[in-house]
Design an enzyme around this catalytic site. Sequence first.
Site, short mmCIF file in Angstrom:
data_model
loop_
_atom_site.label_atom_id
_atom_site.label_comp_id
_atom_site.label_asym_id
_atom_site.label_seq_id
_atom_site.Cartn_x
_atom_site.Cartn_y
_atom_site.Cartn_z
N HIS B 73 0.88 -0.95 0.02
CA HIS B 73 -0.04 -0.12 0.27
C HIS B 73 0.95 1.47 -0.15
O HIS B 73 1.69 1.71 0.83
CB HIS B 73 -0.98 0.11 0.95
CG HIS B 73 -1.80 -0.95 1.24
ND1 HIS B 73 -2.65 -1.61 2.54
CD2 HIS B 73 -3.04 -1.56 -0.02
CE1 HIS B 73 -3.42 -2.96 1.41
NE2 HIS B 73 -3.16 -2.84 0.47
N GLU B 76 1.73 4.47 2.90
CA GLU B 76 2.43 3.91 3.75
C GLU B 76 3.94 3.74 4.10
O GLU B 76 4.11 2.14 4.52
CB GLU B 76 1.53 1.72 4.31
CG GLU B 76 0.01 2.35 4.54
CD GLU B 76 -0.25 0.95 4.17
OE1 GLU B 76 -0.03 -0.64 4.41
OE2 GLU B 76 -1.08 0.78 4.24
N ARG B 131 -3.30 4.77 -2.34
CA ARG B 131 -2.97 3.37 -1.55
C ARG B 131 -2.93 2.22 -2.87
O ARG B 131 -2.30 1.28 -2.13
CB ARG B 131 -4.10 2.67 -0.60
CG ARG B 131 -4.66 1.35 -0.40
CD ARG B 131 -6.14 1.99 0.18
NE ARG B 131 -6.66 0.35 0.88
CZ ARG B 131 -6.11 -0.46 1.55
NH1 ARG B 131 -5.74 0.41 2.80
NH2 ARG B 131 -6.81 -1.38 1.49
N HIS B 199 2.44 -3.82 6.98
CA HIS B 199 1.81 -2.69 6.51
C HIS B 199 2.64 -1.38 7.46
O HIS B 199 2.52 -2.12 8.66
CB HIS B 199 0.65 -2.84 6.22
CG HIS B 199 0.41 -4.03 5.60
ND1 HIS B 199 -0.70 -3.25 4.41
CD2 HIS B 199 0.72 -5.20 5.19
CE1 HIS B 199 -1.37 -4.49 3.32
NE2 HIS B 199 -0.01 -5.75 3.48
N GLU B 273 1.14 -4.54 11.20
CA GLU B 273 0.99 -2.76 11.05
C GLU B 273 1.93 -2.26 11.67
O GLU B 273 1.42 -2.08 13.00
CB GLU B 273 -0.69 -2.73 11.04
CG GLU B 273 -1.47 -3.71 10.83
CD GLU B 273 -2.32 -2.84 9.54
OE1 GLU B 273 -1.40 -1.82 9.08
OE2 GLU B 273 -2.79 -3.82 8.18
#
Lengths: 93, 312
Positions: B73, B76, B131, B199, B273
């Site tokens: 993405h 990020e 994104r 991510h 994440e």
Amino acid sequence: KETFNGHQVLRLVPKSDGHLSLIKDLHNMIEQELDIWREVSDVGFPVDIRVPVHQLKMVKRYLKAYDIQFSTMIKDLQVLLDEEQKAMESALA
Amino acid sequence: RVPEPRNTDNFDFSSYHNLSEIYSFQDMLVAENPNLVSKIVIGQSYEDRPLNVLKFSTGGTNRPAIWIDTGIHSREWVTQASGLWFAQKIVTDFGRDPKLTAVLNQMDIFLEIVTNPDGYAFTHTNSRMWRKTRKPNPGSLCVGVDPNRNWKAGFGGPGSSGNPCSQTYRGPRAQSESEVNSIVRFVNSHNIKAFISIHSYSQLLMFPYGYTRTPIKDYTELDNLAQKAVTDLASLYGTSYKFGSIINAIYQASGGSIDWAYNQGIKYSYTFELRDTGRYGFLLPASEIIPTAQETWLALMTIMDHTLKNPY
């Protein structure tokens, strides 16, 4: 270059299953306008949404009307983006 | 015009970099460490950018390997920035850190720092908040596919969208995106034993599944390993991570990369994440890149060490 002047990132905290549905409904209503940063998961888990400046009043009114608790995570996105850009330029220099 | 750094010692890991700077860094790293690092181009993005994978290897053929990707993405940014730091960390720690050295003596590490280069370039030139990929969608004005909904694992199920204008648009069919399909072909032709996709944000370490509530057969082992990894991560700066299966830890998401990897038989499939928990979101200040990468590295080492010690 797209700018994000006045865009806010709101942090919503759903307190019930009803809130979860209402947040999803809000997203469905204006899907192309709202940018979900952190998606709806469960009761008590925050949801982060970037809201363009022209939708802010409507979104906040909606959240208040349904008693969905929210706070402003980022007050003006462009301010942060400008800072990020400056930091990159000064690092290069 | 500011001259680019001529070697990786001059590279500034504490700031964000554009795509050409990242590509230059990769080439410098390979040039400086020819016996350890090589660059493999596994495909081309929609806009014809190379999909570069750094291979860290001490030799051998078809060795068991660890796959790490960052930046699927594009917005990020801390993930691509962390990927750069990981690459440098591998070359500096090899021969010094016993755990990493043991891993590299028996296994290869593949690192794709910019998994979605078109999207990443677009975040630098047109829209910082982009994104998805940048492939046009026929019949729609909206561009791009969410490359983490495009894998053949519950493709098209809940937690992905069929609307090309959605941020979670899954694409017309599984693995339609070259950025995804290139990884699929690469992974299927290599001996990958761990697949880690990175991510940001919200501080989570997750394992399959995202598309179904059915627990994986290795649930207990992966759950225990996740707990150890987040404990090790927190030992550096106290950063708190939650862990669990994707569907339990966040939400139902279909067509995700690690679900696909697990279904290919890659047991140690995880997704991170990274920071933060709600102050900056995708705009994590550059001052947090190195701490983020450092703490994440501890968790990565825990997973890599476990993979080495538990062959299957």
